[in-house]
Design a protein around this motif. Sequence first.
Motif, PDB file in Angstrom:
ATOM      1  N   PRO A 122       0.826  -1.209   0.000  1.00 18.14           N
ATOM      2  CA  PRO A 122       0.000   0.000   0.000  1.00 18.14           C
ATOM      3  C   PRO A 122       0.860   1.258   0.000  1.00 18.14           C
ATOM      4  CG  PRO A 122       0.142  -0.904   2.210  1.00 18.14           C
ATOM      5  CD  PRO A 122       0.854  -1.886   1.311  1.00 18.14           C
ATOM      6  N   GLY A 123       0.262   2.396   0.372  1.00 16.35           N
ATOM      7  CA  GLY A 123       0.955   3.668   0.332  1.00 16.35           C
ATOM      8  C   GLY A 123       2.072   3.764   1.354  1.00 16.35           C
ATOM      9  N   GLN A 124       2.818   4.872   1.253  1.00 19.40           N
ATOM     10  CA  GLN A 124       3.995   5.036   2.104  1.00 19.40           C
ATOM     11  C   GLN A 124       3.656   5.023   3.589  1.00 19.40           C
ATOM     12  OE1 GLN A 124       7.372   7.716   0.818  1.00 19.40           O
ATOM     13  NE2 GLN A 124       5.728   8.621  -0.398  1.00 19.40           N
ATOM     14  N   GLU A 125       2.591   5.708   3.987  1.00 15.68           N
ATOM     15  CA  GLU A 125       2.311   5.809   5.415  1.00 15.68           C
ATOM     16  C   GLU A 125       1.997   4.442   6.012  1.00 15.68           C
ATOM     17  OE1 GLU A 125      -0.357   8.867   6.606  1.00 15.68           O
ATOM     18  OE2 GLU A 125       0.846  10.471   5.701  1.00 15.68           O
ATOM     19  N   GLN A 126       1.274   3.609   5.297  1.00 13.71           N
ATOM     20  CA  GLN A 126       1.002   2.266   5.804  1.00 13.71           C
ATOM     21  C   GLN A 126       2.289   1.461   5.925  1.00 13.71           C
ATOM     22  OE1 GLN A 126      -0.706   3.908   3.421  1.00 13.71           O
ATOM     23  NE2 GLN A 126      -2.756   2.994   3.095  1.00 13.71           N
ATOM     24  N   ARG A 127       3.164   1.604   4.938  1.00 16.92           N
ATOM     25  CA  ARG A 127       4.414   0.837   4.970  1.00 16.92           C
ATOM     26  C   ARG A 127       5.369   1.358   6.038  1.00 16.92           C
ATOM     27  NH1 ARG A 127       7.380   1.246   0.769  1.00 16.92           N
ATOM     28  NH2 ARG A 127       6.305   2.886  -0.400  1.00 16.92           N
ATOM     29  N   PHE A 128       5.401   2.693   6.238  1.00 20.08           N
ATOM     30  CA  PHE A 128       6.227   3.233   7.321  1.00 20.08           C
ATOM     31  C   PHE A 128       5.695   2.788   8.679  1.00 20.08           C
ATOM     32  CE2 PHE A 128       7.714   6.729   4.348  1.00 20.08           C
ATOM     33  CZ  PHE A 128       9.020   6.280   4.320  1.00 20.08           C
ATOM     34  N   THR A 129       4.384   2.729   8.809  1.00 28.52           N
ATOM     35  CA  THR A 129       3.798   2.249  10.064  1.00 28.52           C
ATOM     36  C   THR A 129       4.255   0.822  10.356  1.00 28.52           C
ATOM     37  OG1 THR A 129       1.853   3.663   9.790  1.00 28.52           O
ATOM     38  CG2 THR A 129       1.651   1.792  11.300  1.00 28.52           C
ATOM     39  N   MET A 130       4.183  -0.039   9.343  1.00 27.59           N
ATOM     40  CA  MET A 130       4.641  -1.415   9.533  1.00 27.59           C
ATOM     41  C   MET A 130       6.119  -1.460   9.888  1.00 27.59           C
ATOM     42  SD  MET A 130       2.730  -3.760   6.637  1.00 27.59           S
ATOM     43  CE  MET A 130       3.147  -2.726   5.235  1.00 27.59           C
ATOM     44  N   MET A 131       6.921  -0.644   9.204  1.00 26.90           N
ATOM     45  CA  MET A 131       8.360  -0.666   9.464  1.00 26.90           C
ATOM     46  C   MET A 131       8.667  -0.312  10.914  1.00 26.90           C
ATOM     47  SD  MET A 131      11.388   1.809   7.957  1.00 26.90           S
ATOM     48  CE  MET A 131      10.841   3.129   9.060  1.00 26.90           C
ATOM     49  N   PHE A 132       8.065   0.789  11.411  1.00 26.97           N
ATOM     50  CA  PHE A 132       8.332   1.198  12.791  1.00 26.97           C
ATOM     51  C   PHE A 132       7.817   0.161  13.784  1.00 26.97           C
ATOM     52  CE2 PHE A 132       8.592   5.621  11.002  1.00 26.97           C
ATOM     53  CZ  PHE A 132       9.903   5.872  11.393  1.00 26.97           C
ATOM     54  N   GLN A 133       6.704  -0.494  13.459  1.00 22.17           N
ATOM     55  CA  GLN A 133       6.191  -1.539  14.347  1.00 22.17           C
ATOM     56  C   GLN A 133       7.112  -2.749  14.354  1.00 22.17           C
ATOM     57  OE1 GLN A 133       2.306  -1.945  12.562  1.00 22.17           O
ATOM     58  NE2 GLN A 133       1.329  -0.640  14.101  1.00 22.17           N
ATOM     59  N   PHE A 134       7.547  -3.179  13.170  1.00 24.93           N
ATOM     60  CA  PHE A 134       8.448  -4.329  13.090  1.00 24.93           C
ATOM     61  C   PHE A 134       9.786  -4.037  13.773  1.00 24.93           C
ATOM     62  CE2 PHE A 134       6.315  -5.561   8.811  1.00 24.93           C
ATOM     63  CZ  PHE A 134       5.337  -6.270   9.482  1.00 24.93           C
ATOM     64  N   LEU A 135      10.232  -2.779  13.690  1.00 25.77           N
ATOM     65  CA  LEU A 135      11.553  -2.399  14.199  1.00 25.77           C
ATOM     66  C   LEU A 135      11.443  -1.553  15.464  1.00 25.77           C
ATOM     67  CD1 LEU A 135      13.283  -1.590  10.787  1.00 25.77           C
ATOM     68  CD2 LEU A 135      13.616  -3.623  12.208  1.00 25.77           C
ATOM     69  N   GLU A 136      10.448  -1.843  16.272  1.00 27.07           N
ATOM     70  CA  GLU A 136      10.277  -1.132  17.540  1.00 27.07           C
ATOM     71  C   GLU A 136      11.578  -1.140  18.350  1.00 27.07           C
ATOM     72  OE1 GLU A 136       8.034  -1.955  21.795  1.00 27.07           O
ATOM     73  OE2 GLU A 136       7.045  -2.621  19.944  1.00 27.07           O
TER      74      GLU A 136
END
Length: 299
Positions: free
Chosen positions: A211-225
């Motif tokens: 999906p769009g950037q914001e959804q992917r950035f959200t996943m990234m920060f969650q995965f890399l907490e």
Amino acid sequence: MSRGRLVLQEPGEACVNTLAGEHMLLRPDEDSEMLAVLAWLRPHDVAGLYTGAIANAVDYVLDGPRTGRYDLLGADVHPGEKASVGAKLEYEVLRTFGLPKKPPLDTLIGGVPVDIKATVGSNWSIPAEAHCQLCICTQIQLAKNRHRSWLVRAHRSWLYRGAGNRDGKRGLAAHARDHWSVPLYDWTPLPVNPLTLLTPEQAGRVLAETPGQEQRFTMMFQFLEGQVIPRSVITTVGAGKRDPLRRARGVRERLERGGLTLLCGKFPEQRDLAAAHKITLGLEDWIALRTDGEHSNAG
């Protein structure tokens, strides 16, 4: 002293070089030019400055903001690109140390000509003009994320011709490196790109076209907490898209709904909040943390 096909002369014996003429092989503590270079380097954090220079060279070769690549050992990186890290490193070292580009070698350190060499393998290609000259030789082990460097006078008597090499470049004998050079620093860690910590499935989702950037950035920060995320990672995840830094800032509320606080080192109060959690944020670093209800509204 014999090392395979190469017979090594030792300090105190003569080196015969058709370019430099016959001259004496000296121990490092007898070499006044080597001592001058070491004296110039002594006040500097050589390991730390080289760490930053190598990281910049790797980022340049990967070109993440355009290619989306983040791992120099990835299958999408050509072997020639890996080898080119050494060529880029030369310019990063000159910039980092404030040294001039000065022929006939790469630079002058303490008024002494010095060549800057690096390898992602096990040896260096010493060109003919650097034979019997001072070289800083850096070894980068990508698989182990570490590097080390020596200052060595690359006497022709201590070099061997690589198989098929017809341009005068030679490799440095390991015995000469280990016994007649000066280590500038021992194995030193390189920064680990946080994206390499993702599972293949997670990386596929974070770096997908949709999906769009914001959804992917959200996943990234969650995965890399809890992982510090440098600016280069943000621009890599947003490769080819418009204004990825603004999009990354836009995920703050999404993360807060999941109990995470997004901090950006651009803002002093957010750096202070990270420091309270024993985390140092650079000016262009980001991190998603669980801060027990403490939030910063800056940014």
